[in-house]
Write a protein that holds these residues in place. Structure first.
Motif, short mmCIF file in Angstrom:
data_model
loop_
_atom_site.label_atom_id
_atom_site.label_comp_id
_atom_site.label_asym_id
_atom_site.label_seq_id
_atom_site.Cartn_x
_atom_site.Cartn_y
_atom_site.Cartn_z
N LEU A 51 55.64 49.01 -13.91
CA LEU A 51 55.43 48.90 -12.60
C LEU A 51 56.50 48.29 -11.62
N ALA A 52 56.74 47.13 -12.37
CA ALA A 52 58.04 46.36 -11.49
C ALA A 52 59.23 47.20 -11.65
N GLY A 53 59.53 47.88 -12.93
CA GLY A 53 60.63 48.72 -12.97
C GLY A 53 60.60 49.83 -11.88
N LEU A 54 59.37 50.17 -11.50
CA LEU A 54 59.48 51.44 -10.62
C LEU A 54 59.64 50.87 -9.12
N GLY A 55 59.72 49.42 -8.80
CA GLY A 55 59.99 48.82 -7.66
C GLY A 55 58.77 48.26 -6.90
N ALA A 56 57.65 48.09 -7.58
CA ALA A 56 56.29 47.67 -6.83
C ALA A 56 56.38 46.04 -7.12
N HIS A 57 56.01 45.54 -6.10
CA HIS A 57 55.71 43.88 -6.29
C HIS A 57 54.33 43.49 -7.05
N LEU A 58 54.12 42.93 -8.09
CA LEU A 58 52.98 42.86 -8.89
C LEU A 58 52.12 41.56 -8.44
N VAL A 59 50.81 41.42 -8.47
CA VAL A 59 50.12 40.40 -8.54
C VAL A 59 49.42 40.53 -9.78
N ILE A 60 49.43 39.59 -10.75
CA ILE A 60 49.19 39.52 -12.13
C ILE A 60 48.14 38.42 -12.38
N THR A 61 47.09 38.65 -13.04
CA THR A 61 46.08 37.86 -13.34
C THR A 61 45.81 37.94 -14.88
N ALA A 62 45.18 36.74 -15.29
CA ALA A 62 44.91 36.46 -16.74
C ALA A 62 44.18 35.14 -16.79
N ARG A 63 43.74 34.92 -17.80
CA ARG A 63 43.09 33.56 -17.87
C ARG A 63 44.09 32.50 -18.43
N SER A 64 45.43 33.01 -19.07
CA SER A 64 46.38 32.08 -19.59
C SER A 64 47.58 32.10 -18.72
N GLN A 65 47.85 30.73 -18.20
CA GLN A 65 48.92 30.58 -17.03
C GLN A 65 50.18 30.79 -18.05
N GLY A 66 50.30 30.22 -19.30
CA GLY A 66 51.48 30.40 -20.03
C GLY A 66 51.88 31.94 -20.18
N GLY A 67 51.01 32.78 -20.55
CA GLY A 67 51.11 34.13 -20.93
C GLY A 67 51.67 34.67 -19.60
N LEU A 68 51.09 34.50 -18.37
CA LEU A 68 51.47 34.97 -17.10
C LEU A 68 52.87 34.78 -16.89
N GLU A 69 53.34 33.42 -17.21
CA GLU A 69 54.69 33.17 -16.83
C GLU A 69 55.82 33.99 -17.74
N GLU A 70 55.13 34.26 -19.15
CA GLU A 70 55.99 35.13 -20.00
C GLU A 70 56.28 36.27 -19.38
N THR A 71 55.06 36.86 -18.69
CA THR A 71 55.10 38.06 -18.19
C THR A 71 55.95 38.24 -16.88
N ASP A 72 56.10 37.10 -16.37
CA ASP A 72 56.96 36.92 -14.95
C ASP A 72 58.26 37.06 -15.25
N ASP A 73 58.67 36.17 -16.50
CA ASP A 73 59.99 36.37 -16.79
C ASP A 73 60.51 37.88 -17.25
N MET A 74 59.58 38.53 -17.91
CA MET A 74 59.80 39.94 -18.30
C MET A 74 59.79 40.97 -16.88
N ILE A 75 58.93 40.66 -16.11
CA ILE A 75 59.27 41.17 -14.71
C ILE A 75 60.34 41.08 -14.06
N ARG A 76 60.89 39.64 -13.93
CA ARG A 76 62.19 39.46 -13.26
C ARG A 76 63.45 40.12 -13.96
N ALA A 77 63.38 40.07 -15.34
CA ALA A 77 64.39 40.61 -16.24
C ALA A 77 64.47 41.91 -15.92
N ALA A 78 63.26 42.72 -15.56
CA ALA A 78 63.17 44.13 -15.22
C ALA A 78 63.68 44.37 -13.82
N GLY A 79 64.07 43.32 -13.16
CA GLY A 79 64.63 43.28 -11.79
C GLY A 79 63.52 43.27 -10.49
N GLY A 80 62.20 42.82 -10.94
CA GLY A 80 60.92 43.11 -10.11
C GLY A 80 60.55 41.51 -9.71
#
Length: 236
Positions: free
Chosen positions: A28-57
């Motif tokens: 979704l980030a690759g399609l231009g959306a801003h993401l609000v992401i939730t999960a129990r794991s702060q570390g997992g969310l930070e890894e996802t955030d890194d991937m979103i930023r790498a995709a330009g989001g």
């Protein structure tokens, strides 16, 4: 199917620290959306955030325990609107498979966890996200489901009963939205190489089944596409 650019849209994705939730958020980030992401794991969310930023989001991270933090779920919709002024997309990918066990052996603690995460969290998400999604120009909501909901199998009662309740809840919500712009669908991705799948089938070679990235891309395309399968169970 035509696919629209999601620039300027705000998407909430649950279960976004891994698996299909993570893959969908990145797509979704690759399609231009801003993401609000939730999960129990702060570390997992930070890894996802890194991937979103790498995709330009870009993403906003909200660590959240769907089982224990119901009041925090209730605040998601108003908080997102207060910060961003809108909510256009909901993808509810979070789920839990406590264990496979005979129905007569289900323990109260496991039953309560399955209902809290797989059913009650969905009800809370609908309550909090319905107003801003209805107000969106083209609100979209996708809730992941499972084929065991529609084909009961031995030892799957704990999981499939809660997911069946979820599916009926979402189906009723969709029926109530017929005269609105908000569109809602259940999505059954089939066998996917996720941690939940690994719990159910520990001996399975996950390289031989679909990967989360493929499914996440398909969910994002569905959300951004037209026509949208409102009220249906879509297998992707």
């Amino acid at each position: 199917m035509t696919t629209q650019n999601l620039k300027g849209k705000v998407a909430l994705v649950t279960g976004a620290s891994r698996g299909i939730g993570r893959a969908t958020a990145v797509a979704l980030a690759g399609l231009g959306a801003h993401l609000v992401i939730t999960a129990r794991s702060q570390g997992g969310l930070e890894e996802t955030d890194d991937m979103i930023r790498a995709a330009g989001g870009s993403a906003t991270l909200i660590p959240l325990d769907l089982q224990r933090e119901g009041e925090q779920i209730d605040m998601l919709g108003p908080s997102i609107v207060e910060r961003f002024g809108r909510l256009d997309i909901l993808v509810h990918a979070a789920a839990v498979l406590s264990k496979l066990t005979p129905v007569a052996h289900i323990m109260p603690r496991d039953w309560e966890e399955s209902l809290a995460v797989n059913t009650s969290a969905t009800w809370r998400l609908i309550r909090t996200c319905d107003p801003p999604l209805r107000a969106a120009e083209a609100g979209r909501a996708v809730v992941l489901t499972d084929r065991h909901v529609f084909a009961p199998a031995a030892y799957w009662g704990l999981y499939s009963a809660a997911k069946a309740a979820q599916a009926h809840l979402v189906g009723c919500w969709a029926a109530e939205l017929e005269q609105t712009k908000l569109r809602v669908a259940l999505v059954d991705p089939g066998p996917v190489a996720t941690q939940l799948r690994m719990v159910a089938f520990p001996g399975e070679d996950q390289k031989k089944i679909r990967q989360p990235e493929e499914v996440g891309a398909a969910v994002a395309a569905l959300v951004a596409g037209s026509p949208f399968p409102h009220g249906d169970v879509t297998r992707i």
